[in-house]
Write a protein that holds these residues in place. Structure first.
Motif, PDB file in Angstrom:
ATOM      1  N   LEU A  83      56.862  43.414 -20.248  1.00 27.94           N
ATOM      2  CA  LEU A  83      55.650  42.965 -20.948  1.00 27.94           C
ATOM      3  C   LEU A  83      55.182  41.616 -20.418  1.00 27.94           C
ATOM      4  O   LEU A  83      53.984  41.392 -20.242  1.00 27.94           O
ATOM      5  N   GLY A  84      56.135  40.719 -20.148  1.00 32.82           N
ATOM      6  CA  GLY A  84      55.782  39.394 -19.648  1.00 32.82           C
ATOM      7  C   GLY A  84      55.092  39.466 -18.297  1.00 32.82           C
ATOM      8  O   GLY A  84      54.047  38.844 -18.074  1.00 32.82           O
ATOM      9  N   ILE A  85      55.667  40.241 -17.385  1.00 36.24           N
ATOM     10  CA  ILE A  85      55.096  40.384 -16.045  1.00 36.24           C
ATOM     11  C   ILE A  85      53.741  41.074 -16.116  1.00 36.24           C
ATOM     12  O   ILE A  85      52.757  40.647 -15.507  1.00 36.24           O
ATOM     13  N   TYR A  86      53.668  42.138 -16.928  1.00 37.11           N
ATOM     14  CA  TYR A  86      52.421  42.898 -17.082  1.00 37.11           C
ATOM     15  C   TYR A  86      51.299  41.976 -17.559  1.00 37.11           C
ATOM     16  O   TYR A  86      50.211  41.938 -16.989  1.00 37.11           O
ATOM     17  N   THR A  87      51.591  41.210 -18.611  1.00 35.69           N
ATOM     18  CA  THR A  87      50.572  40.318 -19.165  1.00 35.69           C
ATOM     19  C   THR A  87      50.133  39.268 -18.144  1.00 35.69           C
ATOM     20  O   THR A  87      48.946  38.979 -18.001  1.00 35.69           O
ATOM     21  N   TYR A  88      51.117  38.721 -17.425  1.00 40.15           N
ATOM     22  CA  TYR A  88      50.799  37.723 -16.411  1.00 40.15           C
ATOM     23  C   TYR A  88      49.873  38.318 -15.340  1.00 40.15           C
ATOM     24  O   TYR A  88      48.872  37.718 -14.958  1.00 40.15           O
ATOM     25  N   LEU A  89      50.230  39.505 -14.858  1.00 42.29           N
ATOM     26  CA  LEU A  89      49.438  40.128 -13.786  1.00 42.29           C
ATOM     27  C   LEU A  89      48.009  40.402 -14.254  1.00 42.29           C
ATOM     28  O   LEU A  89      47.048  40.124 -13.543  1.00 42.29           O
ATOM     29  N   ILE A  90      47.873  40.941 -15.487  1.00 42.52           N
ATOM     30  CA  ILE A  90      46.547  41.222 -16.031  1.00 42.52           C
ATOM     31  C   ILE A  90      45.713  39.943 -16.065  1.00 42.52           C
ATOM     32  O   ILE A  90      44.545  39.924 -15.678  1.00 42.52           O
ATOM     33  N   GLY A  91      46.332  38.867 -16.532  1.00 36.90           N
ATOM     34  CA  GLY A  91      45.577  37.635 -16.739  1.00 36.90           C
ATOM     35  C   GLY A  91      45.348  36.834 -15.467  1.00 36.90           C
ATOM     36  O   GLY A  91      44.240  36.344 -15.232  1.00 36.90           O
ATOM     37  N   PHE A  92      46.370  36.722 -14.629  1.00 36.06           N
ATOM     38  CA  PHE A  92      46.269  35.762 -13.539  1.00 36.06           C
ATOM     39  C   PHE A  92      46.281  36.388 -12.142  1.00 36.06           C
ATOM     40  O   PHE A  92      46.272  35.685 -11.149  1.00 36.06           O
TER      41      PHE A  92
END
Lengths: 270, 287
Positions: B243-252
């Motif tokens: 979830l952490g990596i997914y959210t980071y990729l989506i955002g940044f």
């Protein structure tokens, strides 16, 4: 016989645990002093006959600025967090300010997910134009370290018998005088432990530093993660940088070893 | 003038002001962002209500991230708890060299997670890494580890286990050393076996400590980011996309900050369950 067998088995297991623990660190240090020609050979070499400092020279020439950035960020964060945390810690330990709710709310922030804060902080700092400055990393690192410092100091101060302070007051010492001459010297070891932990928390932090810096203000973890793409197979150089990030922490860990469990559980287990 | 009774409140004030500015305000801001179609490359950010959350729940990659995070959580606890429990038992005994061994065993958890991820790349390297070399020595074939969809998550679990088993060990060790000795003496008098002592005495007595260790570890695993970023960046494909990596990729990486904020909020909702349990344990410890 049985007893001797179990004794030997225990020693054997401990030996295995120690080897497993140390081998990855050994491998990183070994890679950082192996000549480039020896790296990434198959089969790998487990010792080197020709230690070299070429990778360390690269690090000192090229990666000094992330190291200095990390030092600036972590020391500032530590100073602010310990100062502010001690004040609150004292209030919570001695006066029960905010009952149970307030300290426990602060405690819950210890698990506050950085990914939630990083999006708005990035947008706000972007507008203020402070992305890629040490300040951009110092601010979010306080989210992690202040709750930690509050709780650690609360625990350390609560351990000092109240009677000592009261006795000094009866002897005519002012409130501030009591804190300065009675409480502070007694809590000094706790302050050092809290400060070292705050430093390590900030030093190791990655996500905030990754998003809120670009090039000038990058910290060591960001520099190490970035070398992956930029330098392809420069294993020696990355190892030396990683080792440079690790050594200060290892030295602090030696000082902290008695307090490790306490720090990692925020004083729940002493 | 500040009266005597007010002093404690002034001591807490700096903490509260700073936390309000850097935690409470960003959280509210992040919530408003999560209700907007917020693409950083586009100047206008229209309000879309729950749109980001709906898009999130329709995204198969999000559900994959949930699955990966769940597997990581199960795998790590299943490895680190029993290992830490055994090592804590070993360290609780008297033995020669204890003063050197005990601090050494705890070292990995202090090391920068990014460095651990990098060490993983060295150790698990397919062609010339020492781990495949040792596998070959004992007659096993080389594995692709983090480069293969099948073993990438396992590689992450093994690396985290190296770093964080010491955490379990140290907490459980402290718990073991604080146990009262009387029940053990009477159990021995009654002729209880080692297994009976473990099952009927040690485990029940240690329950709060075990719960604390598992919860704290779990809360950290759910947020896993650093090691995976360096080792695989969520790959290969989406095999290690937490979830952490997914959210980071989506955002940044894709600059869809609105959906990233929504993802981050879902993550913190999940975490808040664990945090509630953690707080309950801490409250009973306080008393």
């Amino acid at each position: 016989m049985r007893k001797v067998f179990f004794q030997l088995l225990a020693y054997f297991c401990l030996g295995v645990v120690v080897i497993f623990t140390l081998f990855p660190i050994y491998w990183m240090l070994l890679t950082s002093i192996q000549p480039s020609g020896e790296l990434m050979q198959s089969p790998p070499r487990f010792v080197t006959a020709h230690p070299t400092l070429e990778h360390w020279r690269f690090v000192i020439e090229k990666k000094l600025s992330p190291f200095i950035n990390s030092l600036i960020v972590s020391s500032s964060v530590t100073a602010i967090a310990v100062l502010i945390g001690s004040l609150s810690g004292y209030a919570f330990a001695r006066y029960k300010v905010g009952g149970n709710t307030l300290p426990f709310w602060i405690l819950s922030l210890r698990f506050f997910p950085p990914i939630v804060a990083v999006v708005p902080l990035f947008l706000m700092m972007n507008k203020l134009g402070i992305v890629d400055t040490p300040l951009a990393v110092i601010i979010p690192h306080l989210i992690i370290t202040i709750p930690f410092a509050v709780w650690m100091m609360k625990g350390f101060i609560a351990e000092i018998p109240r009677e000592l302070e009261e006795a000094a007051m009866i002897d005519g010492c002012s409130h501030l005088g009591v804190i300065r001459w009675v409480t502070l010297p007694l809590v000094a070891p706790g302050l050092v432990v809290t400060a070292l932990f705050c430093f390590i928390l900030s030093w190791n932090e990655f996500l905030f530093a990754l998003v809120l810096t670009r090039s000038r203000a990058i910290t060591l973890p960001v520099a190490i993660a970035g070398m992956r793409e930029a330098h392809g197979l420069m294993w020696g150089a990355v190892s030396a940088t990683a080792a440079m990030a690790t050594l200060p922490i290892l030295m602090m860990a030696i000082v902290l070893q008695k307090y490790l469990t306490r720090g990692l559980t925020l004083g729940a287990i002493k | 003038m500040v009266s005597r009774q007010q002093v404690p409140y002034f001591l807490v004030l700096p903490t509260l002001i700073i936390l309000a500015l850097i935690v409470v305000f960003p959280m509210i801001y992040s919530l408003t962002v999560s209700f907007r179609l917020y693409d950083l490359r586009v100047p206008r950010h229209p309000f879309i209500g729950l749109g980001n959350y709906i898009r999130l729940f329709q995204d198969t990659r999000f559900w994959n991230a949930m699955r990966v995070t769940g597997l990581l959580l199960l795998g790590e606890i299943a490895l680190q708890f029993p290992l830490g429990f055994c090592i804590a038992h070993l360290l609780a005994r008297k033995f020669y060299g204890k003063r050197i061994v005990q601090p050494i065993v705890l070292v990995p958890m202090m090391i920068t997670p990014v460095v651990v991820g990098y060490i993983g790349r060295l150790l698990f390297e397919t062609r010339s890494g020492p781990i495949n070399y040792i596998l070959n020595l004992v007659g096993l074939p080389s594995l692709s580890w983090h480069a293969s969809v099948k073993t990438a998550l396992l590689t992450v679990i093994l690396l985290d286990t190296w770093q964080w088993t010491p955490f379990m060990t140290s907490v459980l060790l402290a718990g073991l050393l604080s146990l009262p000795s009387e029940p053990y003496e009477s159990a021995k008098v009654d002729g209880a076996s080692g297994f009976q002592i473990l099952w009927y005495l040690t485990l029940p007595l240690l329950k709060p400590v075990i719960a604390l260790a598992v919860i704290m570890r779990g809360l950290a695993v759910i947020q896993s980011f650093d090691v995976i970023y360096v080792l695989t960046l969520g790959g290969p494909g989406t095999a290690t996309e937490t979830l952490g990596i997914y959210t980071y990729l989506i955002g940044f990486r894709y600059w869809d900050v609105g959906q990233a904020a929504a993802g981050a909020w879902v993550l913190s909702m999940i975490l808040s369950i664990g945090i509630t349990v953690f707080l309950r344990i801490m409250r009973t410890e306080e008393r």
